[in-house]
Motif scaffolding. Structure first.
Motif, short mmCIF file in Angstrom:
data_model
loop_
_atom_site.label_atom_id
_atom_site.label_comp_id
_atom_site.label_asym_id
_atom_site.label_seq_id
_atom_site.Cartn_x
_atom_site.Cartn_y
_atom_site.Cartn_z
N ILE A 1 41.72 26.62 33.22
CA ILE A 1 41.69 28.06 32.93
C ILE A 1 40.25 28.56 32.99
CG2 ILE A 1 42.07 29.81 31.16
CD1 ILE A 1 44.62 28.93 32.48
N ASP A 2 40.06 29.70 33.63
CA ASP A 2 38.75 30.34 33.74
C ASP A 2 38.30 30.85 32.37
OD1 ASP A 2 36.58 31.98 34.25
OD2 ASP A 2 37.47 32.94 36.00
N ILE A 3 37.15 30.34 31.89
CA ILE A 3 36.59 30.80 30.61
C ILE A 3 35.16 31.32 30.83
CG2 ILE A 3 38.03 29.27 29.24
CD1 ILE A 3 35.51 27.47 28.87
N GLN B 1 41.08 36.84 26.87
CA GLN B 1 41.39 36.57 28.27
C GLN B 1 42.78 35.96 28.34
OE1 GLN B 1 38.15 33.85 28.77
NE2 GLN B 1 36.80 35.38 29.68
N LEU B 2 43.55 36.41 29.30
CA LEU B 2 44.90 35.91 29.52
C LEU B 2 45.02 35.52 30.98
CD1 LEU B 2 47.67 35.52 28.12
CD2 LEU B 2 48.29 37.78 28.97
N SER B 3 45.46 34.29 31.23
CA SER B 3 45.49 33.79 32.60
C SER B 3 46.81 33.08 32.89
CB SER B 3 44.33 32.82 32.83
OG SER B 3 44.36 32.29 34.14
N VAL C 1 47.22 35.55 38.02
CA VAL C 1 47.04 36.82 37.32
C VAL C 1 46.04 36.59 36.20
CG1 VAL C 1 48.14 38.66 35.99
CG2 VAL C 1 49.41 37.53 37.83
N PHE C 2 45.03 37.45 36.13
CA PHE C 2 43.99 37.28 35.12
C PHE C 2 43.68 38.64 34.50
CE2 PHE C 2 39.50 36.98 33.80
CZ PHE C 2 39.56 35.86 32.98
N HIS C 3 43.66 38.69 33.17
CA HIS C 3 43.36 39.92 32.45
C HIS C 3 42.33 39.62 31.37
CE1 HIS C 3 43.88 43.64 30.11
NE2 HIS C 3 43.96 42.86 29.05
N GLU C 4 41.34 40.49 31.25
CA GLU C 4 40.38 40.35 30.16
C GLU C 4 40.03 41.71 29.59
OE1 GLU C 4 36.66 38.65 31.28
OE2 GLU C 4 36.36 39.97 33.00
N ASN C 5 39.76 41.71 28.29
CA ASN C 5 39.39 42.93 27.57
C ASN C 5 38.22 42.55 26.67
OD1 ASN C 5 39.16 45.23 26.00
ND2 ASN C 5 41.36 45.52 25.77
N GLY D 1 34.58 46.41 28.95
CA GLY D 1 35.14 46.07 30.24
C GLY D 1 36.58 45.62 30.11
N ILE D 2 37.46 46.27 30.85
CA ILE D 2 38.87 45.87 30.93
C ILE D 2 39.14 45.58 32.39
CG2 ILE D 2 41.26 46.53 30.50
CD1 ILE D 2 40.26 48.49 28.41
N ASN D 3 39.36 44.32 32.71
CA ASN D 3 39.44 43.89 34.10
C ASN D 3 40.75 43.16 34.36
OD1 ASN D 3 36.67 44.75 34.51
ND2 ASN D 3 36.07 42.90 33.41
N ASP D 4 41.39 43.50 35.48
CA ASP D 4 42.63 42.84 35.89
C ASP D 4 42.47 42.37 37.33
OD1 ASP D 4 44.75 43.40 33.67
OD2 ASP D 4 43.72 45.32 33.96
N GLN D 5 42.95 41.17 37.58
CA GLN D 5 42.89 40.63 38.93
C GLN D 5 44.22 39.96 39.28
OE1 GLN D 5 40.74 36.90 40.79
NE2 GLN D 5 39.24 38.49 40.36
N TYR D 6 44.69 40.25 40.50
CA TYR D 6 45.93 39.67 41.00
C TYR D 6 45.61 39.04 42.35
CZ TYR D 6 47.48 43.21 37.68
OH TYR D 6 47.62 44.00 36.56
N SER D 7 45.99 37.81 42.54
CA SER D 7 45.66 37.16 43.81
C SER D 7 46.77 36.22 44.24
CB SER D 7 44.34 36.40 43.70
OG SER D 7 44.43 35.34 42.76
N VAL D 8 46.86 36.04 45.55
CA VAL D 8 47.72 35.01 46.13
C VAL D 8 46.83 34.14 47.00
CG1 VAL D 8 49.83 36.38 46.06
CG2 VAL D 8 48.33 36.55 48.05
N PHE D 9 47.19 32.89 47.12
CA PHE D 9 46.36 31.94 47.85
C PHE D 9 47.23 30.91 48.55
CE2 PHE D 9 46.79 30.60 43.45
CZ PHE D 9 47.29 29.31 43.59
#
Length: 763
Positions: free
Chosen positions: A117-119, A349-351, A371-375, A436-444
């Motif tokens: 998990i990204d920390i 952070q939620l991943s 899916v990654f969300h951070e506040n 900062g409220i950041n959301d990222q959605y990705s496919v790989f």
């Protein structure tokens, strides 16, 4: 590239080829000793068969070296440097590129992963490394493996998992500066369900004497880490891991020491005593009565792996991490009530990531989504006394000064002089917060084709969409004496100012692996990395800092043969819109941020050329020799369009670093063994800031470390001694800092000689 760089590439490639040919001529024995199993490519592979530049260090290797923290480990990993100013502010540097900004609006550049998990959010990133299985340091962009934050690489920490059976370990230690250590683990379980609990408590006195009557010695440490893990394996096809971690710091103040202001112990000396008294209103204004760090981190991870068909696997990794920290610090480096700050960082952070993988004799492929969300928010309150601030900053009263040659705060008389006795003290406070409220959605997805047993070709891509929302709020009252906010550039906002924007990117990755012989593998990679754009919302302005991109080209050779294992890699990287973090020093700065705060901006183009080499030789079963080296020729490109940054080296980037040592682990009879690992680490000159300044730099540093002892009863009991920085070398950990934004740079001394003894029992 210029001729110098082209020539260096030619020399290094020739070295790679010569190494491979020499090893091929030497024979064909295939021995996997020294080859660690890693999961950097999300499958279990021998280290020598991963077609990227990677260093893996196991728990046992760290114990032999006497390493118990990430910054200590980085001395033994080529291309990695970790500057731990505090647990709240770790600077993680891969190949000269650092990621350490505390702003909630800015993205990380180096990914720190904990159990998949990204920390990477800076103030929540520090992680104790007790009871780990291994740490993998992956160099170069790896978007399909570690996501967009791995602009230049990733540090992946994998904790030890529960296993069948009953086992345990307990270590207790004591060292100078009243250093106490207590740690260990207990494992219990069977083939279906197993549990493991582990922990570590470290406490020691501060190594910088503080002359203040209101504050204790500086850089004292009190840290606690706890982890509980459960592994459920109802069948050979399914494995579920649930891991909960708690990290806590209650450390004393960071020694920001001035070279300008004397103390009662003598002239200003970054390696002498400090007199940091903080604010007398600290509890009310800054949030805590004394200098120091209070930090709590909570982490939960759920991972499941299921082999659902012949050759097919589904893995899902889910994590939640929350952190809150408050660090109170004296930024002026003196006893004056001048630049007294705190930084509060709060975030979650939620991943979620799911990945399908398939493998047969000729194809290996994987695809999935993330899916990654951070506040997050960063609060910076400020406390000062108006007369002291104006006198120390602008010398309003001639001949009064700020702090005398004997350490007396003469500026404390300024308010009475400026008000003609109407007041003796005028306390002042302000605060600004960025959010900062950041959301990222990705496919790989990526596919590896193996047309022969010798050749592997890999191609992959990650497509991402992200939304970044930034906020800024500040309260900056007007000074009674000056009629304006005391910190230049500060302004009071009408509530929180918000701005947001959306971005997208495509990040490819190409690799090859060629098995030249059963002992020698050649590899190469081309990959693209990206640091997210910054929605830079300030009190009076908004700017969008463009994304930073890098193209990474590298190749090398890995050899595992007989008593020797090693690798050599060469890389070249080209950056566009290279983002730098700098401290605001001008009240008219276009960023709209106050003096003393940190902002991100583009420095233009940059490039990086270097090599990394590692080797281990084991001539007997009781002797191991090891060494590694990394060289970097990089920085902001020297061209007119890059302005004041042109030709500057990267922050915290040494041109050369290396380490070497050996381990003796030999039986002496009756179940007793003697072991020792002396080592030497070297790092060349570094600059602490961009633009580079000689006054804000540290010359070369050479450290000698050793750990040695005896084990008894076939390894069940152990007594060991350790010695770090044996020559007690004086060097700086950091310089400039917040005080530098007020034309008053401060300096932080690095660790002195540490030594102690540890007792360990196992069952």
């Amino acid at each position: 590239m210029n001729y110098k760089k082209s020539g260096l590439i030619a020399v290094l490639l020739a070295t790679v080829s010569a190494t491979a040919v020499h090893a091929q001529d030497a024979g064909q024995n295939d021995v996997s000793g020294g080859d660690i199993i890693v999961t950097a490519q999300k499958v279990e592979q021998k280290l020598s068969e991963v077609p990227i530049t990677i260093t893996a260090v196991t728990q046992e290797q760290m114990k032999r070296l006497g390493v118990d923290d990430l910054d200590e480990l980085s001395n033994y990993v080529p291309g990695l440097n970790i500057q731990e100013q505090s647990a709240n502010n770790p600077g993680i540097v891969i190949r000269g590129i650092t990621s350490d900004s505390g702003s909630a609006q800015q993205a990380a550049r180096v990914t720190l992963y904990y159990n998949g998990i990204d920390i990477s959010r800076s103030r929540g990133a520090y992680q104790a490394i007790y009871d780990v299985d291994r740490i993998e340091v992956v160099k170069g962009p790896q978007a399909t493996l570690f996501g967009t934050a791995s602009t230049i690489g990733a540090v992946s920490i994998i904790s030890a998992r529960p296993k069948p059976g009953v086992s345990g370990e307990l270590t207790a230690g004591y060292g100078n500066y009243n250093a106490y250590l207590l740690g260990g683990h207990l494992n219990i379980g069977n083939d279906v369900i197993a549990a493991r609990v582990a922990g570590e408590w470290k406490k020691r006195d501060g190594y910088v004497k503080n002359l203040s009557t209101t504050q204790g010695d500086l850089y004292a440490q009190n840290q606690l880490g706890l982890r509980a893990s459960v592994r459920y394996t109802p069948s050979e096809a399914l494995t579920v891991d649930l891991i909960g971690t708690y990290d806590r710091q209650r450390n004393s103040g960071t020694p920001f020491i001035s070279k300008r202001f004397a103390t009662s112990a003598g002239p200003a000396d970054p390696f002498g005593a400090a007199n940091l008294s903080g604010s007398p209103l600290s509890g009310k204004v800054l949030g805590a009565d004394k200098l120091g760090l209070t930090r709590d981190v909570y982490d939960v991870n759920l991972t499941a792996s299921y082999d659902f068909a012949d050759g097919w696997n589904f893995t899902t990794v889910n994590g939640y991490r929350a952190f809150n920290s408050l660090e109170v610090f004296d930024a002026d480096g003196s006893a004056a009530w001048w630049l007294e700050f705190a930084e509060g960082a709060y975030g979650s952070q939620l991943s979620h990531e799911s990945r399908f993988a398939y493998s047969d004799d000729h194809v290996r492929t994987s695809f999935g989504w993330n899916v990654f969300h951070e506040n997050n928010r960063q609060e910076v309150p400020f406390s000062t006394e108006e007369g002291i601030y104006l006198q120390c900053a602008a010398n309003l009263v001639p001949n009064l000064g700020c702090v005398s040659s004997t350490g007396v705060v003469t500026a404390a008389q300024a308010t009475a002089i400026l008000t003609r006795g109407a007041a003796t003290q005028i306390p002042y406070q302000s605060i600004f917060t960025n959010k900062g409220i950041n959301d990222q959605y990705s496919v790989f997805g990526e596919v590896t084709w193996m047309p022969t047993t010798r050749l592997e070709l890999t191609a992959g891509i990650r497509s991402l969409i992200e939304q970044r929302k930034s906020g800024f709020v500040s309260v900056a009252p007007k000074s009674v004496l000056s009629g304006a906010p005391l910190i230049p550039g500060q302004a009071t906002t009408k509530g929180t100012l918000w701005s947001q924007d959306s971005f997208q990117a495509f990040l490819p990755r190409f690799n090859f692996l060629y098995r030249l012989t059963s002992a020698i593998n050649l590899y190469g990679t081309i990959s693209k990395g990206r640091r997210s754009p910054t929605v830079n919302q300030g009190a009076t302005s908004l700017s969008i800092i463009p994304e930073e991109t890098v193209w990474n080209y590298e190749g090398g050779v890995k050899l595992v043969r007989g008593m020797f294992s090693g690798s050599l890699g060469v890389y070249y990287q080209k950056y566009k819109n290279f983002q730098i973090s700098r401290t605001v020093t001008d009240p008219n700065d276009p960023s709209g941020r106050p003096v003393g705060s940190s902002i991100t901006e583009s420095a233009g183009t940059a490039s990086n050329l270097g090599f990394e080499a590692e080797g281990q030789l084991r001539p007997t079963n009781w002797l191991t020799l090891f060494g590694n080296a990394g060289f970097i020729d990089g920085g902001i490109d020297k061209k007119k369009s890059n302005g004041i940054y042109a030709g500057n080296r990267f922050r915290l980037q040494p041109r050369l670093q290396w380490s070497a040592g050996f381990t003796v682990d030999a039986p002496v009879g009756n179940g007793v063994r003697v072991f020792a690992t002396p080592s030497v680490t070297y790092r060349s000159k570094i600059f602490f800031e961009i633009p580079n300044k000689e006054a804000i730099s540290q010359n070369k540093v050479t450290l000698i470390n050793v750990k040695a002892g005896l084990s008894f009863a076939e390894g069940r009991y152990e007594i060991a001694g350790y010695l770090r920085n044996a020559t007690n070398e004086r060097y700086l950990l950091d310089a400039g800092n917040t005080g530098g934004g007020f034309n008053n740079p401060t300096y932080i001394p690095a660790e002195p000689r540490f030594y102690g003894v540890q007792l360990t029992g196992k069952f």
